[in-house]
Design a protein around this motif. Structure first.
Motif, short mmCIF file in Angstrom:
data_model
loop_
_atom_site.label_atom_id
_atom_site.label_comp_id
_atom_site.label_asym_id
_atom_site.label_seq_id
_atom_site.Cartn_x
_atom_site.Cartn_y
_atom_site.Cartn_z
N TYR A 2 0.84 -1.20 0.00
CA TYR A 2 0.00 0.00 0.00
C TYR A 2 0.87 1.25 0.00
N PRO A 3 0.31 2.39 -0.43
CA PRO A 3 1.04 3.66 -0.30
C PRO A 3 1.44 3.89 1.16
N SER A 5 1.37 6.31 3.43
CA SER A 5 0.48 6.89 4.44
C SER A 5 -0.57 5.87 4.90
N LEU A 6 -1.04 5.05 3.97
CA LEU A 6 -2.04 4.03 4.32
C LEU A 6 -1.40 2.95 5.19
N LEU A 29 -8.82 1.37 5.37
CA LEU A 29 -9.50 1.58 4.09
C LEU A 29 -10.83 2.29 4.29
N VAL A 32 -10.18 5.90 4.34
CA VAL A 32 -10.00 6.41 2.97
C VAL A 32 -11.36 6.75 2.35
N LEU B 53 -3.55 10.62 0.23
CA LEU B 53 -4.01 9.53 -0.62
C LEU B 53 -5.01 9.99 -1.66
N TYR B 55 -6.82 8.60 -5.77
CA TYR B 55 -7.01 7.45 -6.65
C TYR B 55 -6.18 7.64 -7.91
N LEU B 62 -5.36 3.02 -5.08
CA LEU B 62 -4.92 4.07 -4.15
C LEU B 62 -3.46 4.42 -4.39
N THR B 63 -3.13 5.70 -4.32
CA THR B 63 -1.77 6.14 -4.56
C THR B 63 -1.54 7.50 -3.94
N ALA B 87 -9.11 -1.58 -3.85
CA ALA B 87 -7.66 -1.53 -3.79
C ALA B 87 -7.09 -2.70 -2.99
#
Lengths: 201, 201
Positions: A2-3, A5-6, A29, A32, B53, B55, B62-63, B87
């Motif tokens: 995952y990125p 921050s996530l 999630l 998010v 975050l 899309y 997610l990115t 994601a």
């Protein structure tokens, strides 16, 4: 992966009690997907709890004042002290509506395995206020640590507050409980703590 | 009743998926016991996720960049598109190490009961990029909504991207699964999707 921050948020959620990898992932999630407003409200609520909440100077219960609502209530019997492990137990007992004394929150239990010693708990304060009490009810959980703590307190309070009645909440079958489902310790306690019924009491 | 700020935090935690009253209470009380620093790190992590975050403009994954790592990777096969609900599914598939194409994240499933229509998902973007693909693999979950969405996409993509192979991931017994524990639908799929083995393939 995952990125960043996530991934960080997933690790933070894992610090909550009983939260594993999959659950932390689901929580992160959901953040998010949340509206900006909902996320800000969670953040605000966490900050408020850290800023406003404190422990009652008398009993150790959680409060936003110097003294909790129960200790500040002149209607309650301040000579009867119900000793519990945590603030959660105060709420559980208050829900019964059966108790009209005050509380003392230990904020933990003596535990050799976790390295929690008597001096880590609010025991000094209990001894101090206990001297003026008429009864101290030991209501720690019926776990190993709970029993150890109750025995320790019984001994200490009997010495330090000789004129105070020290009692322990009753152990026995839970309401609606069936004999064949109960463990041996519970059954043994239910037998030894038996009492006479109705008119004979 | 708990102090106001604690009560509010309990309600906020209840907004996380699958969190009931007791669990929210446990989480909130753990925040009370947390160091100020730990609480601030959770707050910071939530704010970072909401701020950083986004899309992926291509696939909906997610990115923290405009385009996700997978879409930005020239080594991957950009003509093979694996279509998933969320994601989380991208991560699950990446963990297998078996897939080298790219993804398309629908960010949901068509659902009559939840009022989610095709236009609420990233289907337009899929049709657009799908025209240049060689294969589109429909990998929505094998739930009612997942099947509905796969059927809808199959029909739409067959019309709109006539030169593209549209496939659906195989349904059948999970690895290590036992026949007598499988439900009827799984068994029926496992039978109808059966294939010849080894040298006969």
């Amino acid at each position: 992966m995952y990125p960043q921050s996530l991934q960080v948020l997933i690790e933070r959620f894992r610090q909550l009690p009983g939260v594993g990898e999959k659950t932390a992932e689901r929580y992160a999630l959901s953040v998010v997907d949340m509206s900006q407003e909902d996320a800000e409200q969670i953040v605000q609520a966490i900050m408020d709890v850290k800023k406003k909440l404190t422990y009652c100077r008398t009993c150790g219960n959680l409060t936003e004042q110097e003294e909790c609502e129960i200790c500040a209530d002149p209607q309650r019997d301040h000579k009867q002290i119900f000793v519990v492990q945590s603030a959660k137990d105060v709420l559980a007992m208050e829900k019964t509506g059966e108790y009209h004394g005050v509380y003392h929150v230990l904020n933990g239990l003596i535990s050799a395995s976790k390295g929690i010693m008597p001096e880590d708990l609010t025991i000094d304060a209990l001894v101090k206020r206990g001297k003026d009490a008429s009864e101290i009810i030991l209501a720690t959980n019926t776990t190993m640590d709970g029993e150890t703590t109750a025995m320790y307190l019984d001994k200490l309070l009997t010495e330090q507050c000789p004129n105070v009645l020290i009692t322990r909440i009753a152990h026995g079958l839970p309401f609606g409980g069936m004999l064949d489902y109960a463990d041996e310790m519970t059954l043994a306690h239910a037998l030894s703590d038996r009492r006479t019924m109705g008119s004979k009491e």
